[in-house]
Scaffold this motif. Structure first.
Motif, PDB file in Angstrom:
ATOM      1  N   LYS A 176     -66.245  29.590   1.135  1.00  0.00           N
ATOM      2  CA  LYS A 176     -65.833  30.979   0.700  1.00  0.00           C
ATOM      3  C   LYS A 176     -64.098  31.123   0.909  1.00  0.00           C
ATOM      4  N   ASN A 177     -63.963  30.371   2.056  1.00  0.00           N
ATOM      5  CA  ASN A 177     -62.497  30.572   2.343  1.00  0.00           C
ATOM      6  C   ASN A 177     -61.608  29.201   2.363  1.00  0.00           C
ATOM      7  N   VAL A 178     -62.143  28.337   1.437  1.00  0.00           N
ATOM      8  CA  VAL A 178     -61.374  27.056   1.004  1.00  0.00           C
ATOM      9  C   VAL A 178     -61.682  26.961  -0.432  1.00  0.00           C
ATOM     10  N   LEU A 179     -60.527  27.207  -1.226  1.00  0.00           N
ATOM     11  CA  LEU A 179     -60.607  26.748  -2.743  1.00  0.00           C
ATOM     12  C   LEU A 179     -60.531  25.574  -3.029  1.00  0.00           C
ATOM     13  N   VAL A 180     -61.338  24.991  -3.802  1.00  0.00           N
ATOM     14  CA  VAL A 180     -61.261  23.442  -4.197  1.00  0.00           C
ATOM     15  C   VAL A 180     -61.007  23.258  -5.748  1.00  0.00           C
ATOM     16  N   ASP A 181     -60.453  21.981  -5.981  1.00  0.00           N
ATOM     17  CA  ASP A 181     -60.393  21.671  -7.507  1.00  0.00           C
ATOM     18  C   ASP A 181     -60.794  20.279  -7.673  1.00  0.00           C
ATOM     19  N   PRO A 182     -62.126  20.228  -7.890  1.00  0.00           N
ATOM     20  CA  PRO A 182     -62.894  18.807  -7.946  1.00  0.00           C
ATOM     21  C   PRO A 182     -62.084  17.716  -8.870  1.00  0.00           C
ATOM     22  N   VAL A 183     -61.635  18.588  -9.994  1.00  0.00           N
ATOM     23  CA  VAL A 183     -60.929  17.687 -11.074  1.00  0.00           C
ATOM     24  C   VAL A 183     -59.753  16.847 -10.621  1.00  0.00           C
ATOM     25  N   GLY A 184     -58.944  17.726  -9.919  1.00  0.00           N
ATOM     26  CA  GLY A 184     -57.800  17.006  -9.463  1.00  0.00           C
ATOM     27  C   GLY A 184     -57.419  16.657  -8.095  1.00  0.00           C
ATOM     28  N   GLY A 185     -58.655  16.792  -7.419  1.00  0.00           N
ATOM     29  CA  GLY A 185     -58.727  16.584  -5.913  1.00  0.00           C
ATOM     30  C   GLY A 185     -57.948  17.362  -5.058  1.00  0.00           C
ATOM     31  N   ASN A 186     -58.079  18.720  -5.292  1.00  0.00           N
ATOM     32  CA  ASN A 186     -57.163  19.605  -4.635  1.00  0.00           C
ATOM     33  C   ASN A 186     -57.975  20.428  -3.630  1.00  0.00           C
ATOM     34  N   ALA A 187     -57.388  20.994  -2.510  1.00  0.00           N
ATOM     35  CA  ALA A 187     -57.957  21.999  -1.676  1.00  0.00           C
ATOM     36  C   ALA A 187     -57.047  23.010  -1.012  1.00  0.00           C
ATOM     37  N   ASN A 188     -57.598  24.384  -0.788  1.00  0.00           N
ATOM     38  CA  ASN A 188     -56.415  25.194  -0.552  1.00  0.00           C
ATOM     39  C   ASN A 188     -57.154  26.318   0.473  1.00  0.00           C
ATOM     40  N   ILE A 189     -56.640  26.404   1.856  1.00  0.00           N
ATOM     41  CA  ILE A 189     -57.375  27.065   2.821  1.00  0.00           C
ATOM     42  C   ILE A 189     -56.599  28.513   2.545  1.00  0.00           C
ATOM     43  N   ILE A 190     -57.791  29.428   2.709  1.00  0.00           N
ATOM     44  CA  ILE A 190     -57.130  30.915   2.354  1.00  0.00           C
ATOM     45  C   ILE A 190     -57.809  31.815   3.268  1.00  0.00           C
ATOM     46  N   ASP A 191     -57.626  33.099   3.352  1.00  0.00           N
ATOM     47  CA  ASP A 191     -57.969  34.108   4.409  1.00  0.00           C
ATOM     48  C   ASP A 191     -57.280  33.443   5.847  1.00  0.00           C
ATOM     49  N   ILE A 192     -56.056  33.277   5.689  1.00  0.00           N
ATOM     50  CA  ILE A 192     -55.316  32.782   6.967  1.00  0.00           C
ATOM     51  C   ILE A 192     -55.147  33.885   7.838  1.00  0.00           C
ATOM     52  N   ASP A 193     -55.162  35.190   7.382  1.00  0.00           N
ATOM     53  CA  ASP A 193     -54.781  36.261   8.310  1.00  0.00           C
ATOM     54  C   ASP A 193     -55.595  36.449   9.467  1.00  0.00           C
ATOM     55  N   GLY A 194     -56.736  35.847   9.718  1.00  0.00           N
ATOM     56  CA  GLY A 194     -57.550  36.066  10.766  1.00  0.00           C
ATOM     57  C   GLY A 194     -57.436  34.790  11.862  1.00  0.00           C
ATOM     58  N   LEU A 195     -56.465  33.991  11.893  1.00  0.00           N
ATOM     59  CA  LEU A 195     -56.361  32.909  12.840  1.00  0.00           C
ATOM     60  C   LEU A 195     -56.480  33.438  14.125  1.00  0.00           C
ATOM     61  N   VAL A 196     -57.073  32.268  14.946  1.00  0.00           N
ATOM     62  CA  VAL A 196     -57.294  32.372  16.491  1.00  0.00           C
ATOM     63  C   VAL A 196     -56.383  31.633  17.159  1.00  0.00           C
ATOM     64  N   VAL A 197     -55.910  32.350  18.225  1.00  0.00           N
ATOM     65  CA  VAL A 197     -54.959  31.780  19.199  1.00  0.00           C
ATOM     66  C   VAL A 197     -55.500  31.982  20.477  1.00  0.00           C
ATOM     67  N   PRO A 198     -56.005  30.949  21.225  1.00  0.00           N
ATOM     68  CA  PRO A 198     -56.928  30.904  22.398  1.00  0.00           C
ATOM     69  C   PRO A 198     -56.321  31.783  23.537  1.00  0.00           C
ATOM     70  N   GLY A 199     -56.838  32.672  23.980  1.00  0.00           N
ATOM     71  CA  GLY A 199     -56.127  33.445  25.219  1.00  0.00           C
ATOM     72  C   GLY A 199     -55.189  34.612  24.394  1.00  0.00           C
ATOM     73  N   LYS A 200     -54.808  34.667  23.239  1.00  0.00           N
ATOM     74  CA  LYS A 200     -54.097  35.707  22.796  1.00  0.00           C
ATOM     75  C   LYS A 200     -54.668  36.655  21.583  1.00  0.00           C
ATOM     76  N   PHE A 201     -55.076  35.867  20.596  1.00  0.00           N
ATOM     77  CA  PHE A 201     -55.533  36.641  19.396  1.00  0.00           C
ATOM     78  C   PHE A 201     -57.118  36.078  19.309  1.00  0.00           C
ATOM     79  N   PRO A 202     -58.180  37.030  19.602  1.00  0.00           N
ATOM     80  CA  PRO A 202     -59.420  36.620  19.509  1.00  0.00           C
ATOM     81  C   PRO A 202     -59.803  36.768  18.013  1.00  0.00           C
ATOM     82  N   PRO A 203     -61.112  36.121  17.784  1.00  0.00           N
ATOM     83  CA  PRO A 203     -61.554  36.297  16.355  1.00  0.00           C
ATOM     84  C   PRO A 203     -61.855  37.298  15.948  1.00  0.00           C
ATOM     85  N   ASP A 204     -61.804  37.763  14.583  1.00  0.00           N
ATOM     86  CA  ASP A 204     -62.437  39.120  13.997  1.00  0.00           C
ATOM     87  C   ASP A 204     -63.629  38.896  13.488  1.00  0.00           C
TER      88      ASP A 204
END
Length: 501
Positions: A176-204
């Protein structure tokens, strides 16, 4: 567009415009389009607390700078939809995110006149990771080939590797959070606003079912503050990445087999994805094998692990799958890293061989190191003489070469690149446009295989003790040694000819 245009000023002082019309709604946010569709504005439905605001400031600020404003930073623009500004409107916090590239939207849609009405919608990975969806619903022109799926996985592994290098975890890698393009062999990570940083930003969130690591599932009932509760991290990303790669190459889930752990379906799900997770191809325990007779015909032959074993992915990916889904299920520390997947995928791409059957659905397969190579997808054997090139690199001692555990398969118009010629060059985000140009290519002419030198000034036939100038060619012969580049790290090719008449 029917809504009125809203004009705001982002936190960084830049102007933002969007049409007051919700174009999409996810679990946490509502989506609005800019008038020119160059970006979208995503507004959170719930109030964002101080930690959440700090996380967003870091994501659009220093995290973004650390990735995009470094050497090779422009490369990542095609692999992430990275938030770049923060806005506020009607008491709600939002972010702006670049619009998806055109190839991430369905061009042809589904079969039977687009019965699913997906033409023009974004390509969620679920359509391509399921044998049933591929066979029953998708227009064949949307499917790509096995080679483009490999490249798609490579792009995904590379993007995850870069996040992890920065100390960041996505926390919810899934189709759901990785868009893909099998025809061209491409991938794109989305929903990056929930990034986790250990000890600082916990997961949502804990993740998306099918991709949540077993230790997270097994401890999900514990209170959030319990020290035994496992939450998303870089290690859980590594589990999700392994699942994604497995599903994009084999079109089935690695843990969903025939075994029933509990008659209660909720409890059974917790056990099969959590504490009792078992690889459907575990070599020591066959109790979770998928039952080919118990699946829909559209899932075959992919659901039949005997007909489509994970080993068809080749000598570099197979050991990683085995480690990820056996020992790695219980011990997160031993899971293959994104960097390991990236390296294995690069080497696997070099082992690809085109299937000679024009009706083969997958079109490409990995050379299986046999004297009679055969396409595992359609059963068509290779015919002719097949050169296999084993790569060695020069050490600091003159005349000494060591094996690279790297092979290059040859086929007509196969390209040779600088990273094949020299170990000092890697095919990643740091490569320059000049380094990305091919330096030679292979061609079959009059039943003989030739290497044509385009940009290798040091090309040398070591057996014949003859230089091959730029613009000239050299015939490939069994047991031949060809020097591609001089100096430490320069590569030597050892030619093996596999006969398959």
């Amino acid at each position: 567009m029917s809504g009125k245009i809203i004009r705001l000023t982002a936190h960084d002082g830049t102007p933002v415009e969007f049409v007051d019309e919700v174009k999409g709604a996810g679990g946490l946010k509502d989506c609005y389009f800019a008038p020119d569709r160059s970006y979208v504005v995503l507004f959170y439905r719930d109030k964002v607390d101080a930690v959440g605001k700090d996380r967003l400031q870091s994501i659009v600020g220093r995290f973004k700078d650390n990735i995009f404003n470094q050497a090779g930073g422009a490369y990542w623009e095609k692999l992430y939809c990275w938030p770049d500004r923060i806005v506020e409107w009607n008491g709600r916090i939002g972010i702006t995110v670049p619009f998806y590239a055109r190839h991430y939207f369905f061009e042809h849609g589904s079969k039977s006149g687009d019965m699913l009405k997906i033409k023009g919608r974004e390509k969620e990975g679920k359509w391509f990771a399921s044998a049933n969806n591929r066979a029953k619903f998708l227009d064949p022109r949307e499917l790509g080939t096995w080679a483009t799926h490999l490249r798609m996985c490579l792009m995904l592994a590379r993007a995850v590797r870069r996040l992890h290098m920065a100390g960041l975890a996505h926390s919810d890698l899934s189709y759901k959070n990785v868009l893909v393009d099998p025809v061209g062999g491409n991938a794109n990570i989305i929903d990056i606003d929930g990034l986790v940083v250990p000890g600082k930003f916990p997961p949502d969130v804990v993740g998306t079912p099918d991709f949540i690591a077993p230790e997270v599932v097994a401890s999900a009932r514990l209170p959030r503050g319990d020290p035994n509760r496992k939450l998303p991290s870089i290690q859980t990303d590594c589990h999700a990445l392994a699942v994604l790669i497995y599903m994009y190459l084999l079109y089935r889930h690695p843990l969903r087999g025939r075994k029933v752990h509990d008659q209660d379906t909720t409890r059974d799900e917790e056990l099969s994805m959590g504490g009792r997770a078992l690889f459907v191809e575990d070599p020591k325990d066959a109790s979770n094998r998928i039952n080919p007779k118990g699946v829909r015909p559209s899932e075959l032959p992919w659901a039949d692990t005997g007909a489509r074993p994970y080993t068809l992915t080749g000598p570099y990916l197979s050991p990683l799958f085995l480690r990820a889904f056996t020992e790695g299920l219980k011990n997160p520390q031993v899971r293959p890293t994104a960097s390991e997947w990236e390296s294995a995928l690069i080497r696997t791409v070099d082992l690809l061989q085109p299937c000679i059957n024009p009706a083969c659905e997958q079109k490409w397969y990995v050379f299986d190191n046999s004297t009679r190579p055969c396409c595992p997808f359609c059963g068509t054997p290779f015919r002719g003489l097949l050169p296999v090139l084993n790569l060695y690199h020069a050490t600091h001692k003159p005349g000494e070469f060591r094996p690279d555990n790297h092979r290059l398969m040859v086929y007509t118009n196969q390209s040779l690149y600088l990273w094949h010629a020299s170990r000092s060059v890697a095919p990643n985000e740091r490569i320059t446009p000049e380094q990305a140009q091919r330096v030679g290519y292979f061609v079959l002419h009059s039943d003989k295989w030739w290497l044509v030198n385009e940009r290798m000034p040091d090309l040398y036939d070591a057996g014949a003790k003859a230089a091959i100038p730029v613009g000239q060619k050299v015939e490939l012969k069994h047991d031949q040694q060809i020097l591609l580049a001089k100096g430490e790290g320069g590569r030597l090719l050892h030619v093996q000819m596999v006969g398959a008449r």
